[in-house]
Motif scaffolding. Structure first.
Motif, PDB file in Angstrom:
ATOM      1  N   GLN A 147       1.115  -1.323  -0.065  1.00 15.30           N
ATOM      2  CA  GLN A 147       0.055  -0.086   0.114  1.00 15.30           C
ATOM      3  C   GLN A 147       0.902   1.212  -0.005  1.00 15.30           C
ATOM      4  O   GLN A 147       0.754   2.132  -0.652  1.00 15.30           O
ATOM      5  N   ALA A 197      -0.133  -4.517  -5.211  1.00 13.10           N
ATOM      6  CA  ALA A 197      -1.429  -4.537  -4.664  1.00 13.10           C
ATOM      7  C   ALA A 197      -1.634  -5.822  -4.142  1.00 13.10           C
ATOM      8  O   ALA A 197      -2.763  -5.918  -3.253  1.00 13.10           O
ATOM      9  N   HIS A 198      -0.958  -6.772  -4.215  1.00  8.73           N
ATOM     10  CA  HIS A 198      -1.198  -8.136  -3.595  1.00  8.73           C
ATOM     11  C   HIS A 198       0.029  -8.760  -2.598  1.00  8.73           C
ATOM     12  O   HIS A 198      -0.227  -9.863  -2.412  1.00  8.73           O
ATOM     13  N   TYR A 243      -7.460  -1.381  -8.504  1.00 13.24           N
ATOM     14  CA  TYR A 243      -6.755  -1.802  -7.139  1.00 13.24           C
ATOM     15  C   TYR A 243      -6.954  -0.479  -6.152  1.00 13.24           C
ATOM     16  O   TYR A 243      -6.200  -0.288  -5.260  1.00 13.24           O
ATOM     17  N   ASP A 245      -8.790   0.631  -4.181  1.00 13.33           N
ATOM     18  CA  ASP A 245      -9.271   0.210  -2.710  1.00 13.33           C
ATOM     19  C   ASP A 245      -8.043  -0.192  -1.953  1.00 13.33           C
ATOM     20  O   ASP A 245      -8.139  -0.180  -0.684  1.00 13.33           O
ATOM     21  N   ARG A 246      -6.903  -0.325  -2.542  1.00 20.12           N
ATOM     22  CA  ARG A 246      -5.598  -0.666  -1.866  1.00 20.12           C
ATOM     23  C   ARG A 246      -4.966   0.337  -1.656  1.00 20.12           C
ATOM     24  O   ARG A 246      -3.901   0.423  -0.675  1.00 20.12           O
ATOM     25  N   ARG A 250      -7.899   7.277  -1.624  1.00 17.84           N
ATOM     26  CA  ARG A 250      -7.893   7.120  -3.484  1.00 17.84           C
ATOM     27  C   ARG A 250      -8.028   8.458  -4.036  1.00 17.84           C
ATOM     28  O   ARG A 250      -7.403   8.748  -4.908  1.00 17.84           O
TER      29      ARG A 250
END
Length: 355
Positions: A147, A197-198, A243, A245-246, A250
């Motif tokens: 993030q 993002a992951h 992505y 929301d990561r 935003r």
């Protein structure tokens, strides 16, 4: 300790293959490595070179396409269908890994299972020039949350990574999927952001992880400053959609990247007025940025991009100066910018940054 699968896509780069393969096999002691060369139907005999390399080295495999599939399909074929090591490296046939690069990346990934990919610096070298001596002593690791790293990319508005300097956790690569064919010239940037993002991101401090070779056929050679900005904006738009929301905030991130890209468009346009780059054409006495990569015809597109991307840019003095270039001569504009302004433009220029 983790193994590494190296995918080397090749199109008309047969004369680089031997050195590329040696860099990931001979110069990586203590690492279990397998290599796949994928020749994308090169007409220059690259597939034959690849087969000769594989005949001498059992750790090398070759896949030769009968018809050209393009870079994105070739990348995805190797990474998603062939790579089975713990970690994977996608490296163009014209690039090189530095000695010990795979072990340094592997050690960080082994120690931090939460990290999705690790990268370091890349040395850019001109084709034919002697390779500089790379830094190979790690001065430390940085591990950032995905993030935080994504938020930083939106603030900076650019991709800080050269692809051959990245080693990815294979399980994550195959989970998030392949490179996006809708972003053929910026797919690597989107991929790094997707991985972040992951998972978390690792950085090797104080070392050079790859040599990025500069020559007339590099893909970036065909990309103008305006094209680069448009492609980067498309990447950020995709990331916000997929992505967003990561991101911690935003809306703030979206506004920050628009402002940054708009400013960069002005900096690129402003190179027309740098000392030593001004000349007058004999038709209409229009100003041209000699050797800058930006001609007067590009300035209109860059300023339009800036205004469309972030309308607030019209309030900046530099925007008004560039808008006035049709009424002011180069000396007058240079005077308005001043020495500090011209230095500011140069520091952010495409040439200075290595584009």
């Amino acid at each position: 300790m983790g193994s590494v699968s190296v995918v080397i896509p090749c199109y008309n780069y047969g004369h680089f293959l031997e050195a590329a393969v040696r860099s990931v096999l001979d110069d990586q002691p203590g690492v279990e490595v397998r290599v796949l060369i994928i020749d994308d139907a090169s007409p220059d005999g690259s597939a034959d070179v690849a087969r000769r390399v594989a005949a001498r080295e059992p750790r090398v495999e070759v896949l030769a396409h009968e018809a050209n599939k393009g870079n994105i399909a070739t990348f995805n074929e190797g990474l998603l269908e062939w790579a089975d090591g713990d970690y994977c490296l996608l490296m163009s046939a014209d690039d090189l890994a530095t000695p010990g690069a795979l072990a340094r990346a592997r050690d960080l990934l082994d120690a931090h299972p939460e990290v999705g990919f690790v990268y370091g610096r890349a040395l850019w070298v001109n084709d034919g020039a002697p390779l500089p001596t790379p830094r190979t002593r790690v001065r430390g690791w940085s591990v950032w949350s995905g993030q935080w790293w994504l938020d930083r990319r939106f603030r900076d508005g650019e991709n800080p990574i050269s692809a051959p300097a990245v080693v990815v956790r294979t399980a994550l690569q195959q989970r998030v999927g392949g490179y996006d064919p809708q972003l053929p010239r910026a797919a690597d940037m989107e991929m790094f952001m997707r991985l972040a993002a992951h998972g978390d991101v690792g950085f090797l401090r104080g070392v050079d992880q790859a040599f990025y070779r500069l020559h007339g056929k590099n893909m970036h050679q065909a990309v103008s400053p305006l094209m680069d900005l448009e492609q980067r904006k498309s990447v950020f738009d995709v990331c916000l959609k997929r992505y967003g929301d990561r991101l911690a905030e935003r809306g703030v991130a979206a506004e920050a990247v628009k402002a940054q890209l708009a400013r960069e468009a002005l900096w690129a346009a402003g190179r027309v007025y740098q000392p030593g780059r001004l000349r007058r054409s004999r038709v209409g006495h229009r100003l041209l940025g000699a050797g800058s990569g930006v001609e007067t015809a590009d300035v209109e597109g860059l300023t339009r991009f800036a205004a469309d991307c972030w309308p607030e840019v019209k309030r900046l003095a530099l925007y008004r100066i560039i808008e006035a270039q049709g009424r002011l001569g180069g000396r007058e504009v240079g005077f308005m910018l001043g020495q500090k302004g011209r230095w500011w433009l140069r520091r952010r220029s495409w040439t200075y940054r290595g584009y």
